[in-house]
Design an enzyme around this catalytic site. Structure first.
Site, PDB file in Angstrom:
ATOM      1  CE  LYS A 267      79.149  71.797  30.178  1.00  0.00           C
ATOM      2  NZ  LYS A 267      77.963  72.513  30.689  1.00  0.00           N
ATOM      3  CG  ASP A 272      78.289  77.323  27.889  1.00  0.00           C
ATOM      4  OD1 ASP A 272      77.865  77.599  26.740  1.00  0.00           O
ATOM      5  OD2 ASP A 272      77.548  76.896  28.805  1.00  0.00           O
ATOM      6  CE  LYS A 279      76.395  79.949  29.598  1.00  0.00           C
ATOM      7  NZ  LYS A 279      75.194  79.546  30.341  1.00  0.00           N
ATOM      8  NE  ARG A 353      70.825  69.773  28.917  1.00  0.00           N
ATOM      9  CZ  ARG A 353      69.842  70.325  29.609  1.00  0.00           C
ATOM     10  NH1 ARG A 353      68.599  69.912  29.460  1.00  0.00           N
ATOM     11  NH2 ARG A 353      70.097  71.286  30.473  1.00  0.00           N
TER      12      ARG A 353
END
Ligand code: BES
Ligand code: MN
Ligand code: ZN
Length: 507
Positions: A267, A272, A279, A353
Site C-alpha cells: 500500500k 492519507d 480525518k 483496500r
C-alpha cells in the site's frame, strides 16, 4: 557502520588484537565470559567486578583503559545478567544496545565485539549477528535529511569486528544482516520523508534507481495505463489529488525462469487525509507513513538485491494520495474494480483496500507461488495488537495455515513478529451493500478483520497472506520515526523460501 568477522584462536588471541576497544561480557554472579577471562591475565576485570564497579546486570557497562596484557586500548565490560549456562535473549539485546551506545561516546574508531554470540538461549549465531548489525545501523541512522543544520555527525566507533568463527555460515549471516539493515534504512528514509517530497512519483523514481543498482526490471504505469487496465477502484482514491498516481512493478528474477514468483504487494498512500471522510486534525501528519507497506516492499527488494537471492520476487506497489477536493470520490459512490466486483465506497478513508484490491487482481498475471500484501491498513489493528506485532491474515485452509506458520516463524526468527487474526465468511457478511457487490467498510466491530476479508475477495486465484502493519511501521510521540518493519520479517521469509527451493531441487 562497517562490519566484519574476526575469528580468534590460541595463536591469534583476543588479548593481542590491535583495536580501539574490545567488548566482553560479565555476569551478575561475578563470573566472566570466556573472552573476558582471556583478557583478565592481570586480574583487573575480576577486580572491577569484585569491587562492585560493575554489577553484571544486563545493559550495564564499564570502560577500562590500558588493561595490562591486552593490546587493545580499551576493554568495555558489558553486563549480560545472570549466567545459568546461557544468556537470555532480552539480556543479550540490552547488552548489545548498551555496547553500541558506549561505542558512540568513545575516542576509538574501531572495535571488536567479543560477546557470547553463540550462547544466547534458543537463538543461533545468525540471530546474534543480525542483532548487532541492526543495533549498529540504528545508532548511526540520521533523520536530519530535511534540516538546514545537520545534527552532529555520529562520533565514536565506525568499524566493528565480530568475534565469531569465520565459517561459511557466519559470513553469509553477516552479509544477510547487512543487506537487511540497508533495506530497513531505505524503508525508514522513505517513511520519514515529508509527503510533499515523498510523492508517488518519488516512490517510482526510487524503484527505478533500485532497478539500476540491482538490475531489477522496473515498470511504472501511469493514469492512462491504469484506466486501460480498468483499475477503477485504485483510480477512485486518486481523484482528489493533484499528484499523479503510480503503479510500480519491480522484479528480481534470481530464481529459475520457470519458478513461480513470490509477489509482495505494498500500500503506497503517500498521504492519507481520509478524503471527503476527512480525518481529525491532531496527529494527521503521521499519515505520511501510510506508504509504509510500499516502503517495506522497496526496502525488502533492496535487501534481496544486495543478497542476490536465488528466488523470483516481484514487488507491486499501488501509490497515490488520498485527498479531498471538488473532484474527490464521495461517500456512496460506486466503482467497478479491475476484477469486475462493484464497490460502494461508504467511507473514503477506507482507501487502502481500494488501491490494494486492484493491485491484488493485477498480481494474478504472474501465476504467483504466493502473494503477500503489506499495508498500514487499519487503526483497529493498533487497538488489537498494539505496536509490538503486525496483524497476519490468511484463509483458513491447510495451505494458508502452513503459510501463516511460515510467516510467523520468519518474523519470530527475525525479531519482527506478527500475530494471526481471523477472516472468514462472518466478516465478509459484514461487508454487504444494498447497491453494490461489496461495501468498502464493514458493519461495526472487527475493523481489521473486515478490511482483510474485503481483500480476500480479490485473492481467490492464488495462495495469499495479508500483513496489517498499522501499529509496527512507525513510532509516534517523542521517538516519532519509521521502524523499518516488516523488512526483517519479509526478508527472512524470502531467505527461507530460497533455502526450501534449493532443498527441493537437490532432492
Ligand atoms: N491509513 C489508515 C489506517 C491507520 C490509521 C493506520 C491510523 C495507522 C494509524 C487507513 O486508511 C484508515 O483510515 N482506516 C480507517 C478504516 C475505517 C474507515 C474503516 C481506520 O482505521 O480508521
Ligand atoms: Mn484512510
Ligand atoms: Zn490509509
Amino acid at each position: 557502520m562497517d562490519f566484519s568477522i574476526k575469528a580468534f584462536d590460541t595463536k591469534n588471541t583476543i588479548a593481542s588484537a590491535k583495536t580501539g576497544v574490545v567488548a566482553v561480557a560479565v555476569f551478575e554472579n561475578k563470573k566472566l565470559s570466556q573472552a573476558a577471562k582471556a583478557l583478565d591475565g592481570s586480574g583487573e576485570i575480576s577486580a572491577a567486578l569484585k569491587s562492585g564497579d560493575i554489577t553484571g546486570k544486563a545493559g550495564t557497562t564499564l570502560l577500562l583503559r590500558g588493561v595490562q596484557g591486552v593490546t587493545a586500548e580499551r576493554v568495555l565490560l558489558v553486563g549480560l545478567g545472570s549466567d545459568d549456562g546461557a544468556v537470555s535473549e532480552k539480556s543479550f539485546v540490552s547488552g548489545v544496545s548498551a555496547t553500541i551506545k558506549a561505542f558512540g561516546a568513545l575516542g576509538a574508531s574501531d572495535a571488536i565485539i567479543a560477546l557470547p554470540m553463540t550462547e544466547v538461549k534458543e537463538r543461533d549465531v545468525n540471530w546474534a549477528i543480525r542483532c548487532v548489525v541492526q543495533a549498529g545501523h540504528e545508532a548511526v541512522f540520521r533523520t536530519d535529511g530535511q534540516k538546514s543544520k545537520k545534527d552532529p555527525a555520529p562520533a565514536g566507533v565506525k568499524k566493528i569486528a565480530l568475534a565469531v568463527p569465520a565459517t561459511g555460515e557466519t559470513k553469509l549471516a553477516l552479509a544477510q544482516a547487512v543487506a537487511i539493515a540497508n533495506g530497513m534504512d531505505l524503508t525508514k528514509e522513505l517513511g520519514n520523508l515529508s509527503a510533499n517530497i515523498c510523492t508517488p512519483t518519488h516512490l517510482a523514481n526510487t524503484a527505478r534507481q533500485l532497478g539500476k543498482d540491482y538490475k531489477f526490471d522496473v515498470e511504472v504505469l501511469d493514469r492512462k495505463q491504469l484506466e486501460a487496465l480498468k483499475m477503477n477502484s485504485f483510480l477512485s482514491v486518486t481523484n482528489g489529488s493533484e499528484q499523479p498516481p503510480k503503479f510500480i512493478i519491480i522484479k528480481h528474477m534470481g530464481g529459475k525462469a520457470k519458478d513461480a514468483p513470490v509477489v509482495l504487494v505494498g500500500k503506497g498512500i503517500t498521504f492519507d487525509t481520509g478524503g471527503i471522510s476527512l480525518k481529525a486534525g491532531p496527529g494527521m501528519d503521521e499519515m505520511k507513513y501510510d506508504m509504509g507497506g510500499a516502503a517495506s516492499v522497496l526496502g525488502t527488494m533492496r535487501a534481496i538485491g544486495e543478497m542476490n537471492l536465488k528466488l523470483n520476487v516481484i514487488g507491486v506497489i499501488a501509490s497515490c494520495e488520498n485527498m479531498p477536493s471538488g473532484r474527490a470520490t464521495k461517500p456512496g459512490d460506486i466503482v467497478t474494480s479491475m476484477n469486475g466486483l462493484t464497490i460502494e465506497i461508504l467511507n473514503t478513508d477506507a482507501e487502502g483496500r481500494l488501491v490494494l484490491c486492484d493491485a491484488l487482481t493485477y498480481a494474478e498475471r504472474f501465476n504467483p507461488a504466493v502473494v503477500l500484501d503489506v499495508a498500514t491498513l487499519t487503526g483497529a489493528c493498533i487497538v488489537a495488537l498494539g505496536h509490538h506485532k503486525s496483524g497476519l491474515f490468511t484463509r483458513d485452509d491447510d495451505a494458508h495455515n502452513a503459510l501463516a506458520d511460515e510467516i510467523m516463524a520468519a518474523g519470530k526468527a527475525a525479531g519482527d513478529t506478527a500475530w494471526r487474526l481471523p477472516i472468514g465468511e462472518e466478516y465478509n457478511e459484514q461487508l454487504k451493500s444494498n447497491f453494490a457487490d461489496l461495501a468498502n467498510i464493514g458493519s461495526p466491530g472487527g475493523a481489521s478483520c473486515t478490511a482483510a476479508a474485503f481483500l480476500e475477495n480479490f485473492t481467490r486465484k492464488y495462495t495469499w497472506a495479508h500483513l496489517d502493519i498499522a501499529g509496527t511501521a512507525w513510532k509516534s510521540g517523542g521517538a516519532k520515526g519509521a521502524t523499518g518493519r516488516p523488512v526483517p520479517l519479509l526478508s527472512n521469509f524470502l531467505i527461507g523460501r530460497t533455502e526450501r527451493t534449493a532443498r527441493t531441487t537437490r532432492n
